[in-house]
Design a protein around this motif. Structure first.
Motif, PDB file in Angstrom:
ATOM      1  N   LYS A  73       0.856  -1.176   0.000  1.00 37.74           N
ATOM      2  CA  LYS A  73       0.000   0.000   0.000  1.00 37.74           C
ATOM      3  C   LYS A  73       0.895   1.230   0.000  1.00 37.74           C
ATOM      4  CE  LYS A  73      -4.224  -1.714   1.995  1.00 37.74           C
ATOM      5  NZ  LYS A  73      -4.754  -2.235   3.224  1.00 37.74           N
ATOM      6  N   TYR A  75       1.306   5.162   0.434  1.00 41.34           N
ATOM      7  CA  TYR A  75       0.632   6.301   1.047  1.00 41.34           C
ATOM      8  C   TYR A  75       1.232   7.611   0.570  1.00 41.34           C
ATOM      9  CZ  TYR A  75      -1.695   3.164   4.309  1.00 41.34           C
ATOM     10  OH  TYR A  75      -2.484   2.190   4.849  1.00 41.34           O
ATOM     11  N   GLY A  77       2.358  11.022   1.679  1.00 45.15           N
ATOM     12  CA  GLY A  77       2.727  11.641   2.950  1.00 45.15           C
ATOM     13  C   GLY A  77       2.521  13.142   2.932  1.00 45.15           C
ATOM     14  N   LEU A 112      -4.126   7.037  -0.792  1.00 52.23           N
ATOM     15  CA  LEU A 112      -4.190   6.796   0.643  1.00 52.23           C
ATOM     16  C   LEU A 112      -3.279   7.840   1.279  1.00 52.23           C
ATOM     17  CD1 LEU A 112      -3.810   2.906   0.662  1.00 52.23           C
ATOM     18  CD2 LEU A 112      -5.899   4.203   0.965  1.00 52.23           C
ATOM     19  N   LYS A 114      -1.262   9.701   4.545  1.00 54.67           N
ATOM     20  CA  LYS A 114      -0.658   9.522   5.857  1.00 54.67           C
ATOM     21  C   LYS A 114      -0.102  10.861   6.310  1.00 54.67           C
ATOM     22  CE  LYS A 114       2.577   6.504   8.282  1.00 54.67           C
ATOM     23  NZ  LYS A 114       3.423   5.304   8.145  1.00 54.67           N
ATOM     24  N   THR A 128      -9.066  13.913   9.433  1.00 54.47           N
ATOM     25  CA  THR A 128      -9.586  12.579   9.137  1.00 54.47           C
ATOM     26  C   THR A 128      -8.893  12.051   7.882  1.00 54.47           C
ATOM     27  OG1 THR A 128     -11.726  13.286   9.997  1.00 54.47           O
ATOM     28  CG2 THR A 128     -11.691  11.245   8.739  1.00 54.47           C
ATOM     29  N   HIS A 130      -6.239   8.352   6.374  1.00 54.23           N
ATOM     30  CA  HIS A 130      -6.061   6.906   6.494  1.00 54.23           C
ATOM     31  C   HIS A 130      -5.083   6.496   7.586  1.00 54.23           C
ATOM     32  CE1 HIS A 130      -7.483   7.589   2.330  1.00 54.23           C
ATOM     33  NE2 HIS A 130      -8.264   6.567   2.629  1.00 54.23           N
ATOM     34  N   LYS A 131      -3.983   7.267   7.777  1.00 55.36           N
ATOM     35  CA  LYS A 131      -2.970   6.888   8.761  1.00 55.36           C
ATOM     36  C   LYS A 131      -2.276   8.112   9.325  1.00 55.36           C
ATOM     37  CE  LYS A 131      -1.095   2.281   8.315  1.00 55.36           C
ATOM     38  NZ  LYS A 131       0.045   1.460   7.993  1.00 55.36           N
ATOM     39  N   PHE A 132      -1.713   7.946  10.514  1.00 52.86           N
ATOM     40  CA  PHE A 132      -0.917   8.986  11.178  1.00 52.86           C
ATOM     41  C   PHE A 132       0.356   8.344  11.719  1.00 52.86           C
ATOM     42  CE2 PHE A 132      -5.311  10.259  11.585  1.00 52.86           C
ATOM     43  CZ  PHE A 132      -5.293  11.621  11.334  1.00 52.86           C
ATOM     44  N   THR A 133       1.459   9.103  11.730  1.00 54.46           N
ATOM     45  CA  THR A 133       2.620   8.635  12.480  1.00 54.46           C
ATOM     46  C   THR A 133       2.364   8.971  13.943  1.00 54.46           C
ATOM     47  OG1 THR A 133       3.805  10.721  12.199  1.00 54.46           O
ATOM     48  CG2 THR A 133       4.212   9.007  10.547  1.00 54.46           C
ATOM     49  N   LYS A 137       0.352  12.306  15.410  1.00 51.39           N
ATOM     50  CA  LYS A 137      -0.856  12.178  16.241  1.00 51.39           C
ATOM     51  C   LYS A 137      -0.672  12.921  17.562  1.00 51.39           C
ATOM     52  CE  LYS A 137      -4.353   8.743  16.959  1.00 51.39           C
ATOM     53  NZ  LYS A 137      -4.774   7.402  16.610  1.00 51.39           N
ATOM     54  N   THR A 149      -8.811   8.187  12.282  1.00 50.77           N
ATOM     55  CA  THR A 149      -8.362   7.281  11.218  1.00 50.77           C
ATOM     56  C   THR A 149      -9.554   6.748  10.463  1.00 50.77           C
ATOM     57  OG1 THR A 149      -6.528   6.621  12.655  1.00 50.77           O
ATOM     58  CG2 THR A 149      -6.978   5.234  10.762  1.00 50.77           C
TER      59      THR A 149
END
Length: 150
Positions: A73, A75, A77, A112, A114, A128, A130-133, A137, A149
């Motif tokens: 996948k 992402y 960034g 996607l 991040k 809002t 798909h992902k956070f480090t 966060k 997420t």
């Protein structure tokens, strides 16, 4: 006055083309400048890309290595300092979702996303994606925002 309809090449800059296969008297009859025998002399010849005359081609000589995961996948960034600069420019108010990121050309509609923790975030944002480090966060929550997420 010169226009497009009366432009001509400079005198002596353009040679007459070879009239190939127009009889022996033309000087280009017989084999029609193709020489004798071999693949290039035959009709229907087209050299394959990477063909090196029978020598082992470069793409086959170089060893293969590594592994490509077909299920990887990828992402897109986005750093916190980029979000902060959009807040400063007035392009983001308090919520950030995929539609807003696509509108500001930070991500494509099928990407996607991040959020990465590089930079400083001062604004209170509800993000809002798909992902956070972990660092992103923590920085969002320290600024009073919310990291949701998808």
């Amino acid at each position: 006055m010169s226009s497009l309809h009366n432009l001509t090449p400079a005198e002596g800059s353009v040679k007459k083309g070879k009239r190939i296969a127009r009889g022996e008297g033309s000087g280009h009859g017989g084999t029609s400048t193709r020489g004798h025998k071999g693949a290039k002399s035959r009709s229907g010849y087209s050299r394959k890309i990477g063909f090196e005359g029978g020598q082992m081609p470069l793409q086959r000589r170089v060893p293969k290595f590594g592994f490509t995961n077909l299920n990887r996948k990828e992402y897109q960034g986005i750093n916190l300092d980029k979000l902060q600069s959009l807040v400063d420019a007035g392009k983001i108010k308090d919520t950030v979702d995929l539609d807003i990121l696509v509108a500001n050309r930070l991500a494509g509609k099928n990407d996607l996303v991040k959020i990465l923790g590089n930079g400083e975030l001062k604004a209170k944002l509800n993000i809002t994606v798909h992902k956070f480090t972990a660092s992103a966060k923590a920085a969002i929550e320290a600024a009073g925002g919310e990291a949701v997420t998808l």
